[in-house]
Scaffold this active site. Structure first.
Site, PDB file in Angstrom:
ATOM      1  N   GLU A  92      -5.664  -4.946  10.336  1.00 39.18           N
ATOM      2  CA  GLU A  92      -4.688  -3.882  10.544  1.00 39.18           C
ATOM      3  C   GLU A  92      -5.024  -3.139  11.828  1.00 39.18           C
ATOM      4  O   GLU A  92      -5.813  -2.190  11.802  1.00 39.18           O
ATOM      5  CB  GLU A  92      -4.702  -2.900   9.366  1.00 39.18           C
ATOM      6  CG  GLU A  92      -4.332  -3.516   8.032  1.00 39.18           C
ATOM      7  CD  GLU A  92      -3.684  -2.508   7.104  1.00 39.18           C
ATOM      8  OE1 GLU A  92      -2.645  -2.826   6.533  1.00 39.18           O
ATOM      9  OE2 GLU A  92      -4.207  -1.377   6.971  1.00 39.18           O
ATOM     10  N   GLY A 138       2.088   2.317  10.790  1.00 43.15           N
ATOM     11  CA  GLY A 138       3.051   3.410  10.662  1.00 43.15           C
ATOM     12  C   GLY A 138       3.683   3.823  11.970  1.00 43.15           C
ATOM     13  O   GLY A 138       4.354   4.849  12.052  1.00 43.15           O
ATOM     14  N   GLU A 195      -7.118   4.726   7.537  1.00 42.33           N
ATOM     15  CA  GLU A 195      -6.882   6.145   7.236  1.00 42.33           C
ATOM     16  C   GLU A 195      -8.080   6.745   6.504  1.00 42.33           C
ATOM     17  O   GLU A 195      -8.379   7.934   6.647  1.00 42.33           O
ATOM     18  CB  GLU A 195      -5.586   6.296   6.422  1.00 42.33           C
ATOM     19  CG  GLU A 195      -4.363   6.115   7.315  1.00 42.33           C
ATOM     20  CD  GLU A 195      -3.145   5.524   6.624  1.00 42.33           C
ATOM     21  OE1 GLU A 195      -3.073   5.532   5.384  1.00 42.33           O
ATOM     22  OE2 GLU A 195      -2.248   5.040   7.354  1.00 42.33           O
ATOM     23  N   SER A 222       3.044  -2.064  10.366  1.00 39.59           N
ATOM     24  CA  SER A 222       4.488  -2.095  10.614  1.00 39.59           C
ATOM     25  C   SER A 222       5.118  -3.459  10.312  1.00 39.59           C
ATOM     26  O   SER A 222       5.994  -3.921  11.044  1.00 39.59           O
ATOM     27  CB  SER A 222       4.800  -1.654  12.050  1.00 39.59           C
ATOM     28  OG  SER A 222       4.376  -0.319  12.260  1.00 39.59           O
ATOM     29  N   HIS A 257      -9.711   1.158   4.523  1.00 41.82           N
ATOM     30  CA  HIS A 257      -8.463   1.364   5.268  1.00 41.82           C
ATOM     31  C   HIS A 257      -8.726   2.324   6.426  1.00 41.82           C
ATOM     32  O   HIS A 257      -9.525   3.257   6.297  1.00 41.82           O
ATOM     33  CB  HIS A 257      -7.384   1.918   4.328  1.00 41.82           C
ATOM     34  CG  HIS A 257      -6.026   1.913   4.963  1.00 41.82           C
ATOM     35  ND1 HIS A 257      -5.622   2.869   5.854  1.00 41.82           N
ATOM     36  CD2 HIS A 257      -4.999   1.026   4.870  1.00 41.82           C
ATOM     37  CE1 HIS A 257      -4.393   2.590   6.274  1.00 41.82           C
ATOM     38  NE2 HIS A 257      -4.000   1.474   5.686  1.00 41.82           N
ATOM     39  N   ASN A 280       0.870  -1.175   0.000  1.00 41.53           N
ATOM     40  CA  ASN A 280       0.000   0.000   0.000  1.00 41.53           C
ATOM     41  C   ASN A 280       0.907   1.225   0.000  1.00 41.53           C
ATOM     42  O   ASN A 280       1.482   1.575   1.026  1.00 41.53           O
ATOM     43  CB  ASN A 280      -0.884  -0.046   1.258  1.00 41.53           C
ATOM     44  CG  ASN A 280      -1.715   1.215   1.410  1.00 41.53           C
ATOM     45  OD1 ASN A 280      -1.761   2.049   0.505  1.00 41.53           O
ATOM     46  ND2 ASN A 280      -2.368   1.352   2.552  1.00 41.53           N
ATOM     47  N   LYS A 326       0.179   4.256  -0.338  1.00 45.33           N
ATOM     48  CA  LYS A 326      -0.453   5.453   0.238  1.00 45.33           C
ATOM     49  C   LYS A 326      -0.194   6.675  -0.660  1.00 45.33           C
ATOM     50  O   LYS A 326      -0.090   6.521  -1.876  1.00 45.33           O
ATOM     51  CB  LYS A 326       0.037   5.659   1.669  1.00 45.33           C
ATOM     52  CG  LYS A 326      -0.143   4.384   2.509  1.00 45.33           C
ATOM     53  CD  LYS A 326      -0.045   4.610   3.969  1.00 45.33           C
ATOM     54  CE  LYS A 326      -0.251   3.268   4.685  1.00 45.33           C
ATOM     55  NZ  LYS A 326      -0.334   3.364   6.117  1.00 45.33           N
TER      56      LYS A 326
HETATM   57  P1  PGA Z   1       2.559   0.341   7.674  1.00 40.99           P
HETATM   58  O1  PGA Z   1       1.131   0.534   6.964  1.00 40.99           O
HETATM   59  O2  PGA Z   1       3.140  -0.951   7.151  1.00 40.99           O
HETATM   60  O3  PGA Z   1       3.353   1.542   7.281  1.00 40.99           O
HETATM   61  O4  PGA Z   1       2.306   0.272   9.141  1.00 40.99           O
HETATM   62  C1  PGA Z   1       0.288  -0.553   6.710  1.00 40.99           C
HETATM   63  C2  PGA Z   1      -1.004  -0.066   6.090  1.00 40.99           C
HETATM   64  O5  PGA Z   1      -1.488   1.000   6.475  1.00 40.99           O
HETATM   65  O6  PGA Z   1      -1.574  -0.742   5.216  1.00 40.99           O
END
Ligand code: PGA
Length: 249
Positions: A164, A170, A96, A209, A94, A9, A11
Site C-alpha cells: 500500500e 485515500g 495509518e 485507491s 497499516h 478495510n 477503517k
Molecule cells: P483506499 O484505502 O482504498 O481508500 O485508498 C486503502 C487502505 O488504506 O487499505
C-alpha cells in the site's frame, strides 16, 4: 496458483445500521467463487458482522490487534479474543497505524507473532511515502518493513502482504499497474529470502485507491493477487465490481 483475496478495510466508519445494510447487499451478491472475500469493520462492529456473515462466503477480520495475548493493556484487543469471536484475519502495520499511532516495525512484528499464535491470518501492510518514492528509496523502505516484521517469525504459512503505497491511500492516486507489479515482484523476491515463507504461494495484494475502474488492470499483473480496499469497500456496488474484476482474471 494463488487464490485472489479482496479484503475491505472499513477503517473508522460505520454504524449498526450501515453495517447491516452494506452486509445485506454484499451477502446477496457474493457467491462462493474463486476469489476469497473478507471485510474488516471496526472492533465494535465485529460481532454484528460475524453474526450476519455466518455460513456465508464472506470472512470477517479485524483492522489491528494487540501484541500481547491478554493482560493489563487498557483499550487493547487481543488476537485470541478476535479468534474466539470468529475472525479469520487481521490487518497489521497499516500505514495509518504507523503514522498516527507510531507503530514501529518491532511492534508490528510482535503483533504478527500474536496473530499467528492465535490462528489469525495476518495481512501485513507495507509501503513507502511519496517523498521516499521520489528519493528512490521505495524498495529500501519496503525491504526494511518486511525484514522488521518477518525476520524473527517462525510460522508464516498463511501470510498475506499488502503493498500500500502511502501516497495512493485515500488520495485517488493509484500506482500504475506497472509500478505496482514492479514492487510486488520485488516483494516476492524479498520474501524468497525468508526460510519461513513460501514466496510463490504467498499472496501479495495491492492497496491504495483501488476502484472498479482500475481494478482489472491491476489484477491482470502476474504478481498482484487481489486488493486491500478502503473507500470503495464502503460502497457495495464498487466492492462487488472489484470482486468481479478479481474473479475475471
Ligand atoms: P483506499 O484505502 O482504498 O481508500 O485508498 C486503502 C487502505 O488504506 O487499505
Amino acid at each position: 496458483m494463488r487464490q485472489a483475496l479482496v479484503a475491505g478495510n472499513w477503517k473508522m466508519h460505520g454504524s449498526r445500521a450501515s453495517v447491516a445494510s452494506l452486509l445485506s447487499e454484499l451477502l446477496g451478491a457474493v457467491t462462493a467463487q474463486q476469489v476469497e472475500v473478507a471485510v474488516c469493520p471496526t472492533f465494535v462492529h465485529l460481532a454484528q458482522a460475524l453474526e450476519l456473515c455466518v455460513g456465508s462466503p464472506l470472512a470477517v477480520g479485524a483492522q489491528d490487534c494487540s501484541h500481547m495475548p491478554s493482560g493489563a493493556y487498557t483499550g487493547e484487543v487481543a488476537a485470541p479474543m478476535l479468534a474466539d469471536l470468529g475472525c479469520a484475519c487481521v490487518i497489521l502495520g497499516h500505514s495509518e497505524r504507523r503514522q498516527y499511532h507510531t507503530e514501529s516495525d518491532h511492534l508490528v512484528a510482535a503483533k504478527l507473532t500474536a496473530a499467528v499464535s492465535a490462528g489469525l491470518q495476518p495481512i501485513l501492510c507495507v509501503g513507502e511515502t511519496r517523498e521516499q518514492r521520489e528519493s528512490g528509496a521505495a524498495e529500501l523502505v519496503v525491504l526494511g518493513q518486511l525484514t522488521g516484521a518477518l525476520a524473527e517469525q517462525t510460522d508464516l504459512a498463511g501470510l498475506v502482504v499488502a503493498y500500500e503505497p502511502v501516497w495512493a491511500i485515500g488520495t485517488g492516486l493509484t500506482a500504475t499497474p506497472q509500478q505496482a507489479q514492479e514492487m510486488h515482484a520485488y516483494i516476492r523476491r524479498c520474501l524468497d529470502a525468508f526460510d519461513t515463507v513460501d514466496a510463490r504461494a504467498t499472496r501479495v495484494v495491492y492497496g491504495g485507491s483501488v476502484k472498479p475502474g482500475n481494478a482489472r488492470d491491476l489484477f491482470a499483473q502476474p504478481d498482484i493477487d487481489g486488493a486491500l480496499v478502503g473507500g470503495a469497500a464502503l460502497i457495495a456496488a464498487d466492492f462487488l465490481a472489484i470482486i468481479d474484476a478479481a474473479a475475471a482474471v
